[in-house]
Write an enzyme that holds these catalytic residues in place. Structure first.
Site, PDB file in Angstrom:
ATOM      1  N   ARG A  51       0.806  -0.661  -0.175  1.00  0.00           N
ATOM      2  CA  ARG A  51       0.245   0.286   0.185  1.00  0.00           C
ATOM      3  C   ARG A  51       0.718   1.175  -0.047  1.00  0.00           C
ATOM      4  NH1 ARG A  51       2.043   2.057   4.085  1.00  0.00           N
ATOM      5  NH2 ARG A  51       0.790   3.688   3.529  1.00  0.00           N
ATOM      6  N   ARG A  94      -7.886  -0.560  -6.515  1.00  0.00           N
ATOM      7  CA  ARG A  94      -8.607   0.240  -5.713  1.00  0.00           C
ATOM      8  C   ARG A  94      -8.121   1.287  -6.467  1.00  0.00           C
ATOM      9  NH1 ARG A  94      -3.953   1.413  -0.786  1.00  0.00           N
ATOM     10  NH2 ARG A  94      -6.168   2.315   0.274  1.00  0.00           N
ATOM     11  N   ASP A 240      -3.137  11.014  -1.694  1.00  0.00           N
ATOM     12  CA  ASP A 240      -3.070   9.893  -2.727  1.00  0.00           C
ATOM     13  C   ASP A 240      -3.983  10.142  -4.599  1.00  0.00           C
ATOM     14  OD1 ASP A 240      -3.604   8.680  -0.065  1.00  0.00           O
ATOM     15  OD2 ASP A 240      -3.015   6.664  -1.235  1.00  0.00           O
ATOM     16  N   ASN A 250      -6.068  11.534   0.489  1.00  0.00           N
ATOM     17  CA  ASN A 250      -5.350  11.455   1.478  1.00  0.00           C
ATOM     18  C   ASN A 250      -5.919  10.233   2.101  1.00  0.00           C
ATOM     19  OD1 ASN A 250      -2.344  10.713   1.503  1.00  0.00           O
ATOM     20  ND2 ASN A 250      -2.843  11.993   3.976  1.00  0.00           N
TER      21      ASN A 250
HETATM   22  C1  LIG Z   1       3.219   7.908  -0.160  1.00  0.00           C
HETATM   23  S1  LIG Z   1       1.797   6.943   0.135  1.00  0.00           S
HETATM   24  C2  LIG Z   1       0.458   7.855   0.482  1.00  0.00           C
HETATM   25  C3  LIG Z   1      -0.533   7.601   0.730  1.00  0.00           C
HETATM   26  O1  LIG Z   1      -1.239   6.696   0.756  1.00  0.00           O
HETATM   27  C4  LIG Z   1      -1.634   6.037   1.810  1.00  0.00           C
HETATM   28  O2  LIG Z   1      -2.960   4.850   1.845  1.00  0.00           O
HETATM   29  P1  LIG Z   1      -2.540   3.698   1.872  1.00  0.00           P
HETATM   30  O3  LIG Z   1      -2.345   3.077   3.433  1.00  0.00           O
HETATM   31  O4  LIG Z   1      -4.312   3.047   2.066  1.00  0.00           O
HETATM   32  O5  LIG Z   1      -2.485   2.547   0.746  1.00  0.00           O
HETATM   33  C5  LIG Z   1      -1.468   7.005   2.343  1.00  0.00           C
HETATM   34  O6  LIG Z   1      -3.044   7.993   2.525  1.00  0.00           O
HETATM   35  C6  LIG Z   1      -0.589   7.832   2.714  1.00  0.00           C
HETATM   36  O7  LIG Z   1      -0.651   9.542   2.760  1.00  0.00           O
END
Ligand SMILES: CSC[C@H]1O[C@H](OP(=O)(O)O)[C@H](O)[C@@H]1O
Length: 350
Positions: A51, A94, A240, A250
């Site tokens: 992720r 996703r 994101d 985000n």
């Molecule tokens: C550099 S990570 C960017 C972003 O991705 C994360 O979401 P997830 O853990 O659900 O993939 C999170 O929003 C981070 O800020």
């Protein structure tokens, strides 16, 4: 002290598989799994084994390249048709992080002028490898710019996990802390646990502890108190998907932190590569927000903590309006002011 040698690579191309750090097992176990099919890549992204916006883009690119190598098309036309279907399949894992679509689209563009199925397969692999290699330098640059914003011995609050394991290396928001460490600056970091998946508690606290960065874990509902009473100099988060006007999707909880930062007159920074900026959408209203399973909320460590059949709403992201964002830190510099104009201008530098 150079800490970069200590980074764990979250994904590595193996030629016939993808070696992947299983982030669901952290921090208790450092487990690597080997993905050998595009379906395993889809599942690893969807279930958050991997992720972090850049990390899922890189992994999806390797998944597409892996599928290409395993396909046995002789017809280039048929191969290309199926290739686009596989892009749509991987994008469905996703919906919010635009990096997923950006990386896959970059692979498709890389083979537009290439002919012959075998040649196309080879280019897909090489482009996916290039994306990971470039992301390392991109994230380092973001870390350098991020660190430049922090006063000496700053105290900074961050949300979710935006570290080396969420990218190819260094991370985005966390990159500033790694660069600070390399330069001998002592930053203090408050990491919010980030319910429901606990990326802050499980991943950020672990990453920063491993790197020797001073990190204090707090629950999400402590953020207001910490920002009010702990002399926090800045809030820095990842992203994101960033719309053309700077509205930023985000991890859920980011919007609240942005309002709190405004209320306490604390700078609120977003750190992200240009692969996270989606100039095709004008504002945050167009960003698709992923909704995840109710079990992520009704269960903690496999134990039910909420009544059976309770209604659950589990959006994985929220959107922070651009007016709450002090600056967007990119690999090409720190973007401020009129984001619609500035993001477009700086994107042309990438
Ligand atoms: C550099 S990570 C960017 C972003 O991705 C994360 O979401 P997830 O853990 O659900 O993939 C999170 O929003 C981070 O800020």
């Amino acid at each position: 002290m150079t800490i970069t040698k200590d980074f764990i690579k979250p994904m590595t191309w193996q030629g016939d598989s993808i070696k992947l750090l299983n982030q669901q097992k952290l921090p208790g176990e450092i487990e690597f799994i080997f993905l050998t099919t595009i379906e395993q890549v889809w599942e690893s992204i969807h279930s958050l084994k991997v992720r972090g916006a850049p990390a899922i883009g890189i992994t999806a690119a390797y998944g597409l390249a892996l599928w290409g190598l395993q396909s046995d098309y002789t017809s280039e036309e048929d191969f290309r048709k199926e290739l686009l279907e596989k892009v749509n399949y991987l994008v469905s894992s996703r919906p919010t992080a635009v990096n997923l679509y950006w990386a896959l689209n970059r692979l498709v563009q890389s083979v537009q002028a290439v002919h012959g199925v075998e040649e196309i397969k080879s280019v897909l692999v090489n482009e996916a490898i290039l994306i990971q290699q470039e992301d390392e330098q991109t994230c380092r640059a973001i870390g350098e710019y991020g660190f430049s914003l922090f006063p000496e011995s700053a105290t900074v609050l961050t949300h979710c996990n935006t570290g080396g394991i969420a990218t190819s290396k260094y991370g985005t928001a966390l990159g500033a802390f790694y660069i600070a460490k390399e330069k001998g600056a002592e930053l203090s970091v408050y990491a919010t646990e980030t319910r429901p998946v606990l990326q802050g508690a499980r991943l950020t606290a672990w990453e920063l502890q491993q790197a020797g960065v001073d990190v204090t874990l707090i629950t999400d509902n402590m953020a207001a108190h910490v920002l009010q009473s702990k002399n926090v100099d800045a809030v820095i988060v990842g992203a994101d998907r960033i719309a053309a006007n700077g509205d930023t999707a985000n991890k859920i909880g980011t919007l609240g932190l942005a309002h709190l930062a405004k209320a306490f007159n604390i700078p609120f920074y977003v750190a992200a590569p240009f692969s996270t900026i989606d100039l095709a959408i004008q504002d945050g209203r167009e960003i698709p927000i992923e909704e995840r399973s109710s079990e992520e909320i009704t269960h903690i460590a496999g134990t039910r903590v909420a009544p059976e059949n309770v209604n659950v709403y589990n959006p994985a992201f929220d959107v922070t309006p651009n007016e709450l964002i002090t600056a967007i830190i990119t690999e090409k510099g720190i973007v401020k002011g009129n984001y619609a104009e500035e993001l477009k201008r700086v994107k042309e530098l990438v």
